[in-house]
Design an enzyme around this catalytic site. Structure first.
Site, PDB file in Angstrom:
ATOM      1  N   ASP A   1       0.855  -1.169   0.000  1.00 36.92           N
ATOM      2  CA  ASP A   1       0.000   0.000   0.000  1.00 36.92           C
ATOM      3  C   ASP A   1       0.903   1.235   0.000  1.00 36.92           C
ATOM      4  O   ASP A   1       2.085   1.153   0.360  1.00 36.92           O
ATOM      5  CB  ASP A   1      -0.888  -0.027   1.254  1.00 36.92           C
ATOM      6  CG  ASP A   1      -1.693   1.230   1.424  1.00 36.92           C
ATOM      7  OD1 ASP A   1      -2.366   1.637   0.462  1.00 36.92           O
ATOM      8  OD2 ASP A   1      -1.640   1.820   2.527  1.00 36.92           O
TER       9      ASP A   1
ATOM     10  N   LYS B   1      -8.042  -5.264  -3.385  1.00 41.26           N
ATOM     11  CA  LYS B   1      -6.619  -5.518  -3.594  1.00 41.26           C
ATOM     12  C   LYS B   1      -6.302  -7.015  -3.589  1.00 41.26           C
ATOM     13  O   LYS B   1      -5.392  -7.456  -4.295  1.00 41.26           O
ATOM     14  CB  LYS B   1      -5.796  -4.787  -2.537  1.00 41.26           C
ATOM     15  CG  LYS B   1      -5.868  -3.266  -2.648  1.00 41.26           C
ATOM     16  CD  LYS B   1      -5.021  -2.588  -1.586  1.00 41.26           C
ATOM     17  CE  LYS B   1      -5.105  -1.077  -1.686  1.00 41.26           C
ATOM     18  NZ  LYS B   1      -4.233  -0.407  -0.687  1.00 41.26           N
TER      19      LYS B   1
ATOM     20  N   SER C   1      -5.079   0.124   6.217  1.00 46.24           N
ATOM     21  CA  SER C   1      -6.499   0.505   6.253  1.00 46.24           C
ATOM     22  C   SER C   1      -7.414  -0.615   5.778  1.00 46.24           C
ATOM     23  O   SER C   1      -6.959  -1.669   5.342  1.00 46.24           O
ATOM     24  CB  SER C   1      -6.718   1.757   5.389  1.00 46.24           C
ATOM     25  OG  SER C   1      -5.958   2.833   5.891  1.00 46.24           O
TER      26      SER C   1
ATOM     27  N   ASN D   1      -9.098  -0.948   3.148  1.00 43.01           N
ATOM     28  CA  ASN D   1      -8.951  -1.388   1.763  1.00 43.01           C
ATOM     29  C   ASN D   1      -7.772  -2.358   1.588  1.00 43.01           C
ATOM     30  O   ASN D   1      -7.563  -2.894   0.511  1.00 43.01           O
ATOM     31  CB  ASN D   1      -8.851  -0.211   0.790  1.00 43.01           C
ATOM     32  CG  ASN D   1      -7.653   0.687   1.036  1.00 43.01           C
ATOM     33  OD1 ASN D   1      -6.884   0.493   1.974  1.00 43.01           O
ATOM     34  ND2 ASN D   1      -7.494   1.680   0.180  1.00 43.01           N
TER      35      ASN D   1
END
Length: 243
Positions: A10, A171, A195, A197
């Protein structure tokens, strides 16, 4: 533990520090991983244009996962996968967010829209919708409303925002496609993030790493919690598990 052949990173709150920079130490550790023929893949909520320069600076040569898995690119800028939101849904979310008085951003295939949407939503191809507010009650109300639409995947990249992709787009699903392209499995992947996501990728990878500055939900499901993004947490995790 299977050998790590791919590092999924990320960006905001993870690879990047608070100044949106990659430290020299982290660059050196990533270079060591590349020397060992380990794939390093940026896996981000950002769109291509705002993450590609970072990938270039790191001399990455594999894939890029952008807009939370809504697109997968090669470093030659070849698009190999894409999932779009229906313009009618984007228009609905825009009007809802506008009514709630929160900040709005939307990603189409050609640009990022901030605050003001287009006159004709159907004239564009949409990848992601986002909104943010320090008033989390407003965000809760928006999440409650959007949860009635089964075709929407809801996450966040901060506790103060909401990010929306088509259902099933995240993802983790994008990483599976990248693994298929390379010829490895998710057991060969280490995913690092902070996070919601990132949560599915962290859960489904061989090693899931949460940042020290990450949301508590991420820390609870991760195999390991590293240091913060301002303290080279990514580099320290890669040194521990890869190089």
């Amino acid at each position: 533990m299977d050998k790590i052949k791919l590092i999924a990173l990320d960006m905001d709150g993870t690879l990047l520090n608070s100044e949106e920079e990659i430290s020299d130490y982290t660059k050196e550790v990533i270079a060591k991983a590349l020397e060992k023929d380990v794939h390093v893949v940026l896996s981000t909520g950002r769109w291509l244009e705002s993450c590609f320069p970072y990938a270039e600076s790191l001399k990455l040569d594999s894939y890029l996962i952008t807009v939370n898995g809504g697109q997968i690119w090669t470093m030659e800028r070849n698009l190999i996968d894409e999932y779009q939101l229906h313009p009618e849904r984007v228009k609905m979310m825009y009007e809802l967010a506008e009514q709630m008085g929160v900040n709005i951003w939307m990603v189409s295939t050609d640009r990022v829209w901030r605050e003001k949407g287009p006159e004709d939503f159907f004239a564009h191809e949409w990848l992601k919708f986002g909104c943010d507010s320090l008033d989390t009650k407003k965000l809760d109300e928006i999440v409650e409303e959007l949860s009635h639409y089964e075709e929407l995947e809801l996450t966040n990249s901060l506790p103060t925002n909401i990010e929306v992709n088509p259902i099933g787009v995240n993802k983790a699903s994008a990483l599976r496609k990248v693994c298929d392209e390379i010829g490895i499995s998710m057991n060969n992947v280490i995913s690092i993030g902070d996070s919601l996501n990132d949560i599915k990728a962290i859960q489904q990878s061989g090693i899931g790493v949460a940042m020290g500055n990450g949301q508590e939900a991420i820390k609870k499901v991760a195999d390991y919690v590293t240091d913060t993004n301002n303290n080279d947490g990514v580099a320290k995790a890669i040194e521990r598990f890869v190089v």
